[in-house]
Design a protein around this motif. Sequence first.
Motif, PDB file in Angstrom:
ATOM      1  N   LEU A 135       0.827  -1.214   0.000  1.00 16.50           N
ATOM      2  CA  LEU A 135       0.000   0.000   0.000  1.00 16.50           C
ATOM      3  C   LEU A 135       0.863   1.266   0.000  1.00 16.50           C
ATOM      4  O   LEU A 135       0.542   2.249  -0.683  1.00 16.50           O
ATOM      5  N   MET A 136       1.957   1.235   0.756  1.00 16.03           N
ATOM      6  CA  MET A 136       2.846   2.386   0.797  1.00 16.03           C
ATOM      7  C   MET A 136       3.479   2.624  -0.570  1.00 16.03           C
ATOM      8  O   MET A 136       3.605   3.761  -1.024  1.00 16.03           O
ATOM      9  N   ALA A 137       3.869   1.541  -1.245  1.00 16.99           N
ATOM     10  CA  ALA A 137       4.455   1.668  -2.572  1.00 16.99           C
ATOM     11  C   ALA A 137       3.450   2.249  -3.569  1.00 16.99           C
ATOM     12  O   ALA A 137       3.800   3.086  -4.407  1.00 16.99           O
ATOM     13  N   VAL A 138       2.186   1.825  -3.453  1.00 14.91           N
ATOM     14  CA  VAL A 138       1.144   2.342  -4.344  1.00 14.91           C
ATOM     15  C   VAL A 138       0.921   3.826  -4.097  1.00 14.91           C
ATOM     16  O   VAL A 138       0.846   4.634  -5.036  1.00 14.91           O
ATOM     17  N   ALA A 139       0.819   4.214  -2.817  1.00 10.73           N
ATOM     18  CA  ALA A 139       0.580   5.628  -2.481  1.00 10.73           C
ATOM     19  C   ALA A 139       1.731   6.506  -2.939  1.00 10.73           C
ATOM     20  O   ALA A 139       1.522   7.573  -3.532  1.00 10.73           O
ATOM     21  N   PHE A 140       2.953   6.058  -2.698  1.00 10.41           N
ATOM     22  CA  PHE A 140       4.100   6.874  -3.091  1.00 10.41           C
ATOM     23  C   PHE A 140       4.259   6.898  -4.613  1.00 10.41           C
ATOM     24  O   PHE A 140       4.571   7.936  -5.204  1.00 10.41           O
ATOM     25  N   GLY A 141       4.033   5.741  -5.245  1.00 12.24           N
ATOM     26  CA  GLY A 141       4.122   5.695  -6.702  1.00 12.24           C
ATOM     27  C   GLY A 141       3.096   6.599  -7.366  1.00 12.24           C
ATOM     28  O   GLY A 141       3.389   7.272  -8.362  1.00 12.24           O
ATOM     29  N   ALA A 142       1.883   6.645  -6.808  1.00 10.70           N
ATOM     30  CA  ALA A 142       0.843   7.517  -7.356  1.00 10.70           C
ATOM     31  C   ALA A 142       1.217   8.978  -7.186  1.00 10.70           C
ATOM     32  O   ALA A 142       0.925   9.813  -8.057  1.00 10.70           O
ATOM     33  N   SER A 143       1.888   9.312  -6.071  1.00  9.05           N
ATOM     34  CA  SER A 143       2.280  10.707  -5.854  1.00  9.05           C
ATOM     35  C   SER A 143       3.300  11.180  -6.880  1.00  9.05           C
ATOM     36  O   SER A 143       3.357  12.369  -7.215  1.00  9.05           O
ATOM     37  N   VAL A 144       4.109  10.276  -7.387  1.00  8.31           N
ATOM     38  CA  VAL A 144       5.112  10.638  -8.385  1.00  8.31           C
ATOM     39  C   VAL A 144       4.456  10.994  -9.719  1.00  8.31           C
ATOM     40  O   VAL A 144       4.941  11.853 -10.463  1.00  8.31           O
ATOM     41  N   ARG A 145       3.332  10.355 -10.017  1.00  7.00           N
ATOM     42  CA  ARG A 145       2.670  10.538 -11.307  1.00  7.00           C
ATOM     43  C   ARG A 145       1.666  11.686 -11.315  1.00  7.00           C
ATOM     44  O   ARG A 145       1.120  12.034 -12.361  1.00  7.00           O
ATOM     45  N   ILE A 146       1.396  12.271 -10.136  1.00  8.17           N
ATOM     46  CA  ILE A 146       0.400  13.340 -10.042  1.00  8.17           C
ATOM     47  C   ILE A 146       1.099  14.695 -10.092  1.00  8.17           C
ATOM     48  O   ILE A 146       2.106  14.916  -9.405  1.00  8.17           O
ATOM     49  N   SER A 147       0.573  15.602 -10.890  1.00  8.58           N
ATOM     50  CA  SER A 147       1.189  16.922 -11.051  1.00  8.58           C
ATOM     51  C   SER A 147       0.686  17.939 -10.023  1.00  8.58           C
ATOM     52  O   SER A 147       1.375  18.917  -9.731  1.00  8.58           O
ATOM     53  N   ARG A 206       1.813  11.540  -0.245  1.00  5.72           N
ATOM     54  CA  ARG A 206       3.077  11.240   0.430  1.00  5.72           C
ATOM     55  C   ARG A 206       2.905  11.217   1.943  1.00  5.72           C
ATOM     56  O   ARG A 206       3.564  10.433   2.629  1.00  5.72           O
ATOM     57  N   ILE A 207       2.019  12.062   2.456  1.00  3.24           N
ATOM     58  CA  ILE A 207       1.697  11.990   3.888  1.00  3.24           C
ATOM     59  C   ILE A 207       1.024  10.657   4.205  1.00  3.24           C
ATOM     60  O   ILE A 207       1.325  10.016   5.219  1.00  3.24           O
ATOM     61  N   LEU A 208       0.120  10.228   3.309  1.00  2.06           N
ATOM     62  CA  LEU A 208      -0.524   8.923   3.483  1.00  2.06           C
ATOM     63  C   LEU A 208       0.511   7.805   3.474  1.00  2.06           C
ATOM     64  O   LEU A 208       0.455   6.872   4.296  1.00  2.06           O
ATOM     65  N   ALA A 209       1.477   7.879   2.544  1.00  7.34           N
ATOM     66  CA  ALA A 209       2.533   6.869   2.479  1.00  7.34           C
ATOM     67  C   ALA A 209       3.356   6.855   3.769  1.00  7.34           C
ATOM     68  O   ALA A 209       3.738   5.783   4.261  1.00  7.34           O
ATOM     69  N   ALA A 210       3.599   8.041   4.329  1.00 10.43           N
ATOM     70  CA  ALA A 210       4.358   8.120   5.579  1.00 10.43           C
ATOM     71  C   ALA A 210       3.582   7.506   6.744  1.00 10.43           C
ATOM     72  O   ALA A 210       4.149   6.797   7.580  1.00 10.43           O
ATOM     73  N   ILE A 211       2.272   7.744   6.783  1.00 10.25           N
ATOM     74  CA  ILE A 211       1.438   7.162   7.843  1.00 10.25           C
ATOM     75  C   ILE A 211       1.418   5.637   7.725  1.00 10.25           C
ATOM     76  O   ILE A 211       1.521   4.915   8.722  1.00 10.25           O
ATOM     77  N   ILE A 212       1.307   5.149   6.494  1.00  7.37           N
ATOM     78  CA  ILE A 212       1.348   3.699   6.277  1.00  7.37           C
ATOM     79  C   ILE A 212       2.708   3.152   6.708  1.00  7.37           C
ATOM     80  O   ILE A 212       2.808   2.064   7.292  1.00  7.37           O
TER      81      ILE A 212
END
Length: 240
Positions: free
Chosen positions: A10-22, A31-37
């Motif tokens: 889940l953390m990889a998905v959240a962080f990966g999605a943040s890279v693709r969003i402008s 990225r905050i969600l990824a940090a919480i996970i």
Amino acid sequence: WLWRVILLALMAVAFGASVRISDPKRRLMLRILAAIIGLALLWTLSLASHAAATTGLRLEAMINDFLHLVAVAAWVGGLFYLVQATPLALRLPDEGTRRDLLGAIVPRFSMIAAVSVAVLIVTGIFSAWAQVTALPAMAVPYGSALVAKLVVVALLLILGAINLLWVKPRLGQPGNAAVWLKRLVIGEVALAILAMLSTGFLTGLEPARQVASREGIGVEDLSSFEDTVEGADITVNVEP
């Protein structure tokens, strides 16, 4: 372990999605969600640690272990970032821009490192007390591995102190302070890896308190009891 794998995915998905969003706001939220996970993932490590098997102090020991892991993640994670950012800054052609960039990055990391080290010292002392209990118990393999880890961490702190007290004040001045920063940070990363490996080795060893309890380390070999009953003096010696 299963929850850890799920949280890692889940953390990889959240962080990966943040890279693709402008959109900066949505990127920050992801990225905050990824940090919480990531924090939840660290809690699963505490759930399976020696702290979870500490009799009488289970919850306190687990919370202490979790805070220890968070501090390590912030400090060592920051070192890995710094060891990548420093060479990029050194490649900048303009020396003034290079000094400004390093002058902005290093103080922020220094603050994170200082807070993390303070937390590590407090939680480390508690953990050592909970897992070792008595000084004679340091004679077992767990104690030897703990001493080796502390030596590595001490060297890491020395390099960090040199960076903080000698290199950091000179980053804004002409000279080779940035080059020394790169070298020292690489050394810190190498020592941090050794410290994490020694920690992994510790988790595979029986805690010193358990070995000491089973083998009678730190306990008197002879127990003697005396009493007088109906005029008869009685002495009982128990050995071991």
